[in-house]
Design a protein around this motif. Structure first.
Motif, PDB file in Angstrom:
ATOM      1  N   ILE A  32      51.347  14.260  50.326  1.00 58.69           N
ATOM      2  CA  ILE A  32      52.115  12.775  49.765  1.00 58.69           C
ATOM      3  C   ILE A  32      53.416  12.533  51.117  1.00 58.69           C
ATOM      4  O   ILE A  32      53.763  11.072  51.194  1.00 58.69           O
ATOM      5  CB  ILE A  32      52.815  13.280  48.258  1.00 58.69           C
ATOM      6  N   ALA A  33      54.036  13.742  51.086  1.00 54.15           N
ATOM      7  CA  ALA A  33      54.652  13.376  52.372  1.00 54.15           C
ATOM      8  C   ALA A  33      54.902  12.741  53.946  1.00 54.15           C
ATOM      9  O   ALA A  33      55.373  11.916  53.998  1.00 54.15           O
ATOM     10  CB  ALA A  33      55.886  14.377  52.702  1.00 54.15           C
ATOM     11  N   GLY A  34      53.657  13.310  53.538  1.00 51.66           N
ATOM     12  CA  GLY A  34      52.748  12.214  55.343  1.00 51.66           C
ATOM     13  C   GLY A  34      52.675  11.033  54.938  1.00 51.66           C
ATOM     14  O   GLY A  34      52.927  10.427  56.567  1.00 51.66           O
ATOM     15  N   THR A  35      52.158  10.819  54.092  1.00 54.52           N
ATOM     16  CA  THR A  35      52.058   8.975  53.608  1.00 54.52           C
ATOM     17  C   THR A  35      53.559   8.239  53.569  1.00 54.52           C
ATOM     18  O   THR A  35      53.361   7.382  54.008  1.00 54.52           O
ATOM     19  CB  THR A  35      51.317   8.939  52.446  1.00 54.52           C
ATOM     20  N   THR A  36      54.198   8.736  52.895  1.00 52.76           N
ATOM     21  CA  THR A  36      55.439   8.402  52.938  1.00 52.76           C
ATOM     22  C   THR A  36      55.639   8.592  54.714  1.00 52.76           C
ATOM     23  O   THR A  36      56.663   7.354  54.644  1.00 52.76           O
ATOM     24  CB  THR A  36      56.167   9.160  52.146  1.00 52.76           C
ATOM     25  N   GLY A  37      56.041   9.160  55.415  1.00 54.21           N
ATOM     26  CA  GLY A  37      56.510   9.008  56.854  1.00 54.21           C
ATOM     27  C   GLY A  37      55.667   8.081  57.562  1.00 54.21           C
ATOM     28  O   GLY A  37      55.823   7.050  58.469  1.00 54.21           O
ATOM     29  N   THR A  38      54.461   8.148  57.010  1.00 53.02           N
ATOM     30  CA  THR A  38      53.505   7.231  57.389  1.00 53.02           C
ATOM     31  C   THR A  38      54.401   5.518  57.476  1.00 53.02           C
ATOM     32  O   THR A  38      54.854   4.651  57.660  1.00 53.02           O
ATOM     33  CB  THR A  38      51.863   6.876  58.033  1.00 53.02           C
ATOM     34  N   PHE A 154      62.317   6.689  68.835  1.00 53.42           N
ATOM     35  CA  PHE A 154      62.923   6.316  67.404  1.00 53.42           C
ATOM     36  C   PHE A 154      62.164   6.505  66.036  1.00 53.42           C
ATOM     37  O   PHE A 154      62.176   6.870  64.827  1.00 53.42           O
ATOM     38  CB  PHE A 154      63.299   4.871  67.335  1.00 53.42           C
ATOM     39  N   THR A 155      60.691   5.997  66.353  1.00 53.99           N
ATOM     40  CA  THR A 155      59.780   5.525  65.428  1.00 53.99           C
ATOM     41  C   THR A 155      59.087   6.679  64.974  1.00 53.99           C
ATOM     42  O   THR A 155      59.215   7.405  63.371  1.00 53.99           O
ATOM     43  CB  THR A 155      58.585   4.396  65.495  1.00 53.99           C
ATOM     44  N   HIS A 156      59.083   8.057  65.734  1.00 56.82           N
ATOM     45  CA  HIS A 156      58.720   8.891  65.494  1.00 56.82           C
ATOM     46  C   HIS A 156      59.720   9.807  65.095  1.00 56.82           C
ATOM     47  O   HIS A 156      59.742  10.712  63.883  1.00 56.82           O
ATOM     48  CB  HIS A 156      58.105  10.141  66.467  1.00 56.82           C
ATOM     49  N   ALA A 157      60.697   9.854  65.291  1.00 52.46           N
ATOM     50  CA  ALA A 157      62.035  10.754  64.813  1.00 52.46           C
ATOM     51  C   ALA A 157      62.255   9.895  62.484  1.00 52.46           C
ATOM     52  O   ALA A 157      62.112  10.947  62.187  1.00 52.46           O
ATOM     53  CB  ALA A 157      63.208  10.335  65.176  1.00 52.46           C
ATOM     54  N   VAL A 158      61.858   8.725  63.222  1.00 50.30           N
ATOM     55  CA  VAL A 158      62.462   8.154  60.954  1.00 50.30           C
ATOM     56  C   VAL A 158      60.283   8.915  60.674  1.00 50.30           C
ATOM     57  O   VAL A 158      60.850   8.735  59.461  1.00 50.30           O
ATOM     58  CB  VAL A 158      61.999   6.584  61.660  1.00 50.30           C
ATOM     59  N   TYR A 159      59.730   9.103  61.782  1.00 46.92           N
ATOM     60  CA  TYR A 159      58.744   9.774  60.925  1.00 46.92           C
ATOM     61  C   TYR A 159      58.912  10.845  59.953  1.00 46.92           C
ATOM     62  O   TYR A 159      58.862  11.696  59.302  1.00 46.92           O
ATOM     63  CB  TYR A 159      56.974   9.737  61.067  1.00 46.92           C
ATOM     64  N   VAL A 160      59.454  11.729  61.467  1.00 50.09           N
ATOM     65  CA  VAL A 160      59.728  12.822  60.243  1.00 50.09           C
ATOM     66  C   VAL A 160      61.142  12.993  59.494  1.00 50.09           C
ATOM     67  O   VAL A 160      60.819  13.490  58.981  1.00 50.09           O
ATOM     68  CB  VAL A 160      60.097  13.663  61.737  1.00 50.09           C
ATOM     69  N   ALA A 161      61.874  12.516  59.802  1.00 56.27           N
ATOM     70  CA  ALA A 161      62.648  11.992  58.973  1.00 56.27           C
ATOM     71  C   ALA A 161      62.554  11.872  57.563  1.00 56.27           C
ATOM     72  O   ALA A 161      63.073  12.517  56.640  1.00 56.27           O
ATOM     73  CB  ALA A 161      64.179  11.524  59.679  1.00 56.27           C
ATOM     74  N   ALA A 162      61.815  10.842  57.121  1.00 55.86           N
ATOM     75  CA  ALA A 162      61.146  10.221  55.858  1.00 55.86           C
ATOM     76  C   ALA A 162      60.037  11.295  55.125  1.00 55.86           C
ATOM     77  O   ALA A 162      60.837  12.023  54.560  1.00 55.86           O
ATOM     78  CB  ALA A 162      60.012   9.266  55.900  1.00 55.86           C
TER      79      ALA A 162
END
Length: 170
Positions: A32-38, A154-162
Protein backbone atom coordinates in the motif's frame (compact mmCIF):
# COMPACT_ATOMS: atom_id res chain seq x y z
CA UNK A 1 -29.83 1.85 39.58
CA UNK A 2 -27.28 -0.84 40.51
CA UNK A 3 -27.19 -2.02 36.86
CA UNK A 4 -25.98 1.32 35.43
CA UNK A 5 -22.52 1.13 33.85
CA UNK A 6 -20.55 4.33 33.68
CA UNK A 7 -18.21 4.72 30.72
CA UNK A 8 -14.58 5.43 31.57
CA UNK A 9 -13.35 8.97 31.03
CA UNK A 10 -12.80 9.93 27.40
CA UNK A 11 -9.02 10.02 27.81
CA UNK A 12 -8.94 6.44 29.10
CA UNK A 13 -11.02 5.16 26.19
CA UNK A 14 -8.75 6.82 23.65
CA UNK A 15 -5.65 5.26 25.16
CA UNK A 16 -7.33 1.85 25.36
CA UNK A 17 -8.50 2.03 21.73
CA UNK A 18 -5.05 3.05 20.50
CA UNK A 19 -3.43 0.19 22.35
CA UNK A 20 -5.84 -2.37 20.93
CA UNK A 21 -5.69 -1.09 17.32
CA UNK A 22 -4.35 -3.82 15.07
CA UNK A 23 -1.74 -3.01 12.46
CA UNK A 24 -1.83 -4.39 8.96
CA UNK A 25 0.67 -7.18 8.23
CA UNK A 26 3.89 -5.56 7.04
CA UNK A 27 3.76 -6.93 3.44
CA UNK A 28 0.26 -5.50 2.91
CA UNK A 29 1.23 -2.22 4.56
CA UNK A 30 4.38 -1.98 2.43
CA UNK A 31 2.61 -2.65 -0.89
CA UNK A 32 0.00 0.00 0.00
CA UNK A 33 2.87 2.36 0.84
CA UNK A 34 4.54 1.54 -2.50
CA UNK A 35 1.32 2.27 -4.36
CA UNK A 36 0.97 5.58 -2.52
CA UNK A 37 4.59 6.43 -3.30
CA UNK A 38 3.97 5.68 -6.97
CA UNK A 39 0.94 7.99 -6.95
CA UNK A 40 3.09 10.71 -5.35
CA UNK A 41 5.80 10.18 -7.99
CA UNK A 42 3.22 10.46 -10.77
CA UNK A 43 1.86 13.63 -9.17
CA UNK A 44 5.40 15.04 -8.97
CA UNK A 45 5.82 14.47 -12.71
CA UNK A 46 2.46 16.14 -13.42
CA UNK A 47 3.40 19.10 -11.21
CA UNK A 48 6.78 19.50 -12.87
CA UNK A 49 5.14 19.41 -16.31
CA UNK A 50 2.87 22.28 -15.22
CA UNK A 51 5.84 24.25 -13.90
CA UNK A 52 7.82 23.65 -17.12
CA UNK A 53 5.15 23.85 -19.86
CA UNK A 54 7.65 24.63 -22.62
CA UNK A 55 9.95 21.69 -21.86
CA UNK A 56 10.11 19.52 -24.98
CA UNK A 57 9.61 15.80 -24.48
CA UNK A 58 9.90 13.71 -21.33
CA UNK A 59 11.26 15.13 -18.08
CA UNK A 60 13.56 12.18 -17.40
CA UNK A 61 14.08 8.62 -18.61
CA UNK A 62 11.49 7.16 -16.20
CA UNK A 63 9.00 9.62 -17.69
CA UNK A 64 9.79 8.58 -21.26
CA UNK A 65 9.17 5.58 -23.49
CA UNK A 66 12.37 3.94 -22.18
CA UNK A 67 10.65 1.79 -19.49
CA UNK A 68 8.14 0.53 -22.05
CA UNK A 69 10.91 -0.20 -24.53
CA UNK A 70 12.72 -2.23 -21.86
CA UNK A 71 9.57 -4.23 -21.08
CA UNK A 72 8.90 -4.84 -24.78
CA UNK A 73 12.50 -5.95 -25.26
CA UNK A 74 12.49 -8.32 -22.26
CA UNK A 75 9.15 -9.79 -23.30
CA UNK A 76 10.32 -10.04 -26.96
CA UNK A 77 7.31 -8.05 -28.19
CA UNK A 78 7.84 -7.10 -31.84
CA UNK A 79 6.41 -4.01 -33.49
CA UNK A 80 5.33 -2.13 -30.37
CA UNK A 81 3.91 1.33 -31.01
CA UNK A 82 4.84 4.41 -28.97
CA UNK A 83 1.41 4.30 -27.33
CA UNK A 84 1.93 0.67 -26.34
CA UNK A 85 5.43 1.48 -25.04
CA UNK A 86 3.88 4.23 -22.92
CA UNK A 87 1.24 1.82 -21.56
CA UNK A 88 3.90 -0.84 -20.82
CA UNK A 89 5.97 1.82 -19.06
CA UNK A 90 3.03 2.88 -16.89
CA UNK A 91 2.27 -0.76 -16.03
CA UNK A 92 5.92 -1.21 -15.09
CA UNK A 93 5.90 1.98 -12.96
CA UNK A 94 2.79 0.98 -11.02
CA UNK A 95 3.82 -2.66 -10.75
CA UNK A 96 7.38 -2.22 -9.53
CA UNK A 97 6.55 0.99 -7.67
CA UNK A 98 3.99 -0.86 -5.59
CA UNK A 99 5.97 -4.08 -5.17
CA UNK A 100 9.20 -2.23 -4.37
CA UNK A 101 7.46 -1.13 -1.17
CA UNK A 102 8.22 -4.66 0.07
CA UNK A 103 11.93 -3.81 0.05
CA UNK A 104 11.22 -0.81 2.28
CA UNK A 105 9.15 -3.06 4.55
CA UNK A 106 12.04 -5.51 4.89
CA UNK A 107 14.42 -2.66 5.66
CA UNK A 108 11.99 -1.34 8.31
CA UNK A 109 12.13 -4.74 9.97
CA UNK A 110 15.85 -4.16 10.54
CA UNK A 111 16.30 -0.37 10.64
CA UNK A 112 14.48 2.55 12.23
CA UNK A 113 13.36 5.55 10.25
CA UNK A 114 14.91 7.59 8.69
CA UNK A 115 17.62 4.96 8.11
CA UNK A 116 15.23 2.52 6.42
CA UNK A 117 14.11 5.19 3.95
CA UNK A 118 17.69 6.35 3.37
CA UNK A 119 18.80 2.78 2.56
CA UNK A 120 15.68 2.31 0.43
CA UNK A 121 16.29 5.55 -1.50
CA UNK A 122 19.93 4.61 -2.06
CA UNK A 123 18.88 1.25 -3.50
CA UNK A 124 16.24 2.90 -5.68
CA UNK A 125 18.59 5.53 -7.14
CA UNK A 126 21.32 2.95 -7.68
CA UNK A 127 18.84 0.89 -9.71
CA UNK A 128 17.66 3.98 -11.61
CA UNK A 129 21.16 5.12 -12.47
CA UNK A 130 22.47 1.68 -13.47
CA UNK A 131 19.68 -0.45 -14.95
CA UNK A 132 18.67 1.82 -17.82
CA UNK A 133 22.26 2.19 -19.09
CA UNK A 134 23.03 -1.51 -18.49
CA UNK A 135 19.96 -2.48 -20.51
CA UNK A 136 21.29 -0.24 -23.29
CA UNK A 137 18.42 2.24 -23.32
CA UNK A 138 20.09 5.37 -21.94
CA UNK A 139 23.56 6.87 -21.79
CA UNK A 140 25.49 6.47 -18.54
CA UNK A 141 24.30 8.86 -15.81
CA UNK A 142 27.31 11.18 -16.09
CA UNK A 143 26.10 11.99 -19.61
CA UNK A 144 22.52 12.76 -18.55
CA UNK A 145 21.49 16.40 -18.97
CA UNK A 146 21.41 18.25 -15.61
CA UNK A 147 17.63 18.82 -15.89
CA UNK A 148 17.05 15.07 -16.38
CA UNK A 149 19.24 14.24 -13.38
CA UNK A 150 17.49 16.87 -11.22
CA UNK A 151 14.06 15.53 -12.17
CA UNK A 152 15.12 11.94 -11.49
CA UNK A 153 16.38 12.84 -8.00
CA UNK A 154 13.38 15.05 -7.18
CA UNK A 155 10.67 12.61 -8.28
CA UNK A 156 12.34 9.64 -6.61
CA UNK A 157 12.78 11.63 -3.38
CA UNK A 158 9.03 12.34 -3.45
CA UNK A 159 8.37 8.62 -3.99
CA UNK A 160 10.63 7.61 -1.09
CA UNK A 161 9.20 10.24 1.28
CA UNK A 162 5.58 9.32 0.54
CA UNK A 163 6.25 5.58 0.74
CA UNK A 164 8.20 5.93 4.00
CA UNK A 165 5.56 8.13 5.61
CA UNK A 166 2.69 5.80 4.69
CA UNK A 167 4.61 2.65 5.68
CA UNK A 168 5.46 4.26 9.02
CA UNK A 169 1.91 5.53 9.62
CA UNK A 170 0.03 2.34 8.75
Amino acid sequence: MDDVVVAPPREGRTRAMKGSRRRLPWPVRSVIAGTTGTAALSLAYATERRLRPHHPGPLDYDDSLVPGQIVASIMHLPHVTAREENELGLALRWGYGSAFGLWHGLLRQRLREPWASLAFGTTLMTATLTLFPLLGRTPPPWKWPPSVMATAWFTHAVYVAALGAVDDTL
